[in-house]
Design an enzyme around this catalytic site. Structure first.
Site, short mmCIF file in Angstrom:
data_model
loop_
_atom_site.label_atom_id
_atom_site.label_comp_id
_atom_site.label_asym_id
_atom_site.label_seq_id
_atom_site.Cartn_x
_atom_site.Cartn_y
_atom_site.Cartn_z
N LYS A 147 -22.80 40.68 -43.42
CA LYS A 147 -23.01 41.76 -42.22
C LYS A 147 -21.70 42.30 -41.65
CE LYS A 147 -27.34 39.26 -41.45
NZ LYS A 147 -27.92 37.92 -40.59
N HIS B 218 -4.21 26.91 -54.30
CA HIS B 218 -5.51 25.87 -54.67
C HIS B 218 -4.87 24.60 -54.34
CE1 HIS B 218 -9.06 24.42 -55.82
NE2 HIS B 218 -9.11 24.59 -56.93
N ARG C 140 -17.34 23.32 -59.37
CA ARG C 140 -16.71 22.18 -59.55
C ARG C 140 -16.08 21.71 -58.36
NH1 ARG C 140 -12.27 22.13 -61.41
NH2 ARG C 140 -12.50 24.03 -62.20
N THR C 141 -15.38 22.62 -57.83
CA THR C 141 -14.50 22.33 -56.33
C THR C 141 -15.28 22.07 -55.26
OG1 THR C 141 -12.69 23.89 -57.29
CG2 THR C 141 -12.84 23.35 -54.86
N ARG D 209 -13.06 28.39 -49.79
CA ARG D 209 -12.74 29.40 -50.87
C ARG D 209 -12.91 30.56 -50.82
NH1 ARG D 209 -11.38 27.13 -56.13
NH2 ARG D 209 -11.91 28.74 -57.62
#
Lengths: 306, 306, 306
Positions: C80, C129, C51-52, C101
């Site tokens: 890696k 957030h 959604r974000t 995120r």
């Protein structure tokens, strides 16, 4: 607002209009290159299907539109327990039209009930895959010039083959259609298609086990994969598997005008030596899939180009 | 139609033209901002490589084009058994050019044989990664002003380092090149490069174990990662690992004009205190990678901008 | 160059400007449809949040910009061993602005220290957030007409709810705010918010266990999920779970003007029979999230439209 859940959602007349549009797109792609400027497609793929997803994305981009979405359920809110109804209401804020692939039958239908944007069923479990059927119809109509008066063979797994069932349901609405069903006993067409679709519409059909017996009479041969694990026993599989592999020697039995279609991906049921045969239409079919989806997006968004 | 499988697919003259174009793009990006309007790149990454994938995508978007594709094999039709030959024929219906990353050597070459669009090898197993080599050459040429009369050191894992082998093969085509190989015994350059490339082209080279011994004479130092598991025994690793870590104290031994390159990702083989040294060119190298890929896309699509 | 790490990075005046811009975007979307032509957003999602991510992508595309990135850590160079600092320096070559995120608190802050492009924290573990908080503020201001003189209830998991903590911190900067905290004992607001934010700012608040007792006085009800596994024991959960499920019978107790917000995804804490109540604002909130992110991107890129 209109959605696409099943190929039968469109009348024969509407399908004709859609295919006329697709053929005009084929001839004049530049005319449509900005038809969807500023519009956005969401591709919500709860299970991976690269070919179908990329076909939708190419279709929208060919129209000047943009695309966002996800390609597997891991990366979706579904893993946090969100319902399809909530997801589509959220996605309605992000896009103008949506293509949804879901492992569960009926999930796109539920989505369409809560959506503020047109929803296209891009495959729901073993149920429907209407844009594949549109693609198949468009390919046949474009390359044969008609959708009536055709003898069409379906070969392989006719029991579980979703694309076969949908295409048969769509074809019986045309006149002069004859169906030839080629499959092992274990993978015959289900009764509910044979009775409720073929017999109910008085469509002549025959059922055979070997391709060779019927190839000469076919206008179109629709191939599908036969998976080993679908056979009752190993002996049957070994005895019969070659019956369902199309190679050049079998092609030699067919009419010079016969088309070979396949929904892809192909594994080994069509030998690669057939690929260069002019009758092999399964890669052209992919191209027609893009035109069909372009026409569908324009139709559902109610965008006219002239 | 032309593909890019190996850096040697381009002659020195063609490489010069490509790098001239890349430098013009660097100077006049706005001139190229719509060069690929209406064109589409497919990024077919059968194994993840975020940096390479995003570099290709940024390159295409900088040119006004669009992008579609997949970022790992899970989400591709490969998991359904589709061959690379079939996938590229399908993708040819969706895009105008394709960058393919594949864990198997030769997969992009197979794709190119069946493709209707130019295919760029974006790395095939331990074999080739030609756009990295283009990037390395462009970085050196742009920042040193030349690709001849250079002493270039390669440090670290010279045995398995695909980028090292490719860059050496590309560099020996220029005049006045001297190569310095810095590695532990276990990770020396393979014989087939030492003999068939360096000796066969009469390129002077030397092999050393410690960086300090050769740093002052280098024009370019190409660093690579040394993985612990590649050593024969723990003692050797502990004894030697610091030999292959570049830090500011080692930089003090080098020429004020020496460039430090690295194909990235870097783990700890270049100390972060080197990052602000003006000779550290490994992040500029990323930027040159975008210009190199932009020039490559234009060249393979045969698009001229003036 | 400016980043967004916490909702408090913007002053109240700056937030007002940002929300004015968001409301102008809402009214005149076509005015902004090309504001970011030629600009690119990188979405670096080290953990999935569909959604974000899609909200950011829709925001950038609504502005005419393009998007690249990754949707989970598997497909990133992080696997890696690349550091966030290196990744952002690389991505700075590919894009003009970035939304990150990350499961680790502070990762976007580290990125911002090494970045050549604005970094937006799109959620860092249980920490911040900020674009959710911007969304919440914009939704309240747009639908209530003000951000002062409001009585705001927070219901559910107030202990771990990152969005709750951030929104409270943002709201205490306005005048006439009263806070009502509705949660089980186990999931009360942490002391450091109650003392250092509410008490330190002399914001009146009360704490209750049952929603019914306070619903009539609320201007806004902010719902969150209560996860079973957060309760001390099964008996408590069974006894109390219905206290934190909003249904139409509870809505009947509330003011006809009360707004219901939820950061989504919703599981069962808001009954679907509430969805059609005109006070249900949680899907409108998603739309405001797009406008908030559009305004934020324009602000951080310092792009003015007139």
């Amino acid at each position: 607002m209109r959605h696409l859940m099943s190929p039968l959602d469109f009348s024969v007349e509407e399908l004709d209009q859609l295919m006329d549009l697709a053929n005009d797109i084929e001839k004049n792609p530049e005319k449509y290159a900005h038809a969807c400027d500023g519009k956005r497609l969401a591709t919500l793929f709860y299970e991976p299907s690269t070919r179908t997803r990329l076909s939708f994305e190419a279709a929208m981009m060919n129209l000047g539109g943009t695309v966002l979405g996800f390609s597997s359920a891991n990366s979706s809110s579904a893993s946090k327990g969100e319902s399809v109804a909530d997801t589509i209401r959220v996605v309605s804020c992000f896009a103008n039209i949506c293509a949804m692939r879901h492992p569960k039958e009926g999930a796109p239908l539920v989505a369409s009930m809560y959506s503020r944007i047109p929803v296209i069923n891009a495959g729901d479990g073993g149920h429907q895959h209407p844009t594949q059927t549109l693609t198949d119809l468009l390919t046949i109509r474009s390359l044969k010039g008609r959708l009536n008066n055709l003898t069409i063979g379906f070969c392989g797994d006719l029991k579980f083959g979703r694309t076969v069932h949908s295409l048969i349901e769509a074809l019986v609405r045309y006149t002069g259609i004859k169906i030839v069903l080629i499959s092992p006993e274990e993978l015959r067409l289900p009764d509910y298609i044979r009775d409720d679709v073929l017999r109910a519409n008085n469509v002549p059909f025959e059922e055979v086990i070997k391709m060779e017996d019927v190839l000469p009479k076919l206008d179109v041969l629709y191939m599908t994969r036969v998976q080993k694990e679908r056979f009752f026993n190993e002996d049957d599989y070994i005895r019969m598997k070659d019956f369902y592999i199309l190679d050049q020697s079998k092609m030699d039995l067919a009419s010079p005008e016969m088309l070979v279609l396949h929904p892809l991906p192909r594994v080994n049921e069509i030998s690669v030596d057939v690929d260069n045969d002019p009758r092999a239409a399964y890669f052209k079919q992919v191209q027609y899939g893009v035109y069909a989806r372009m026409a569908l997006i324009l139709t559902l968004l109610n965008i006219k180009v002239d």
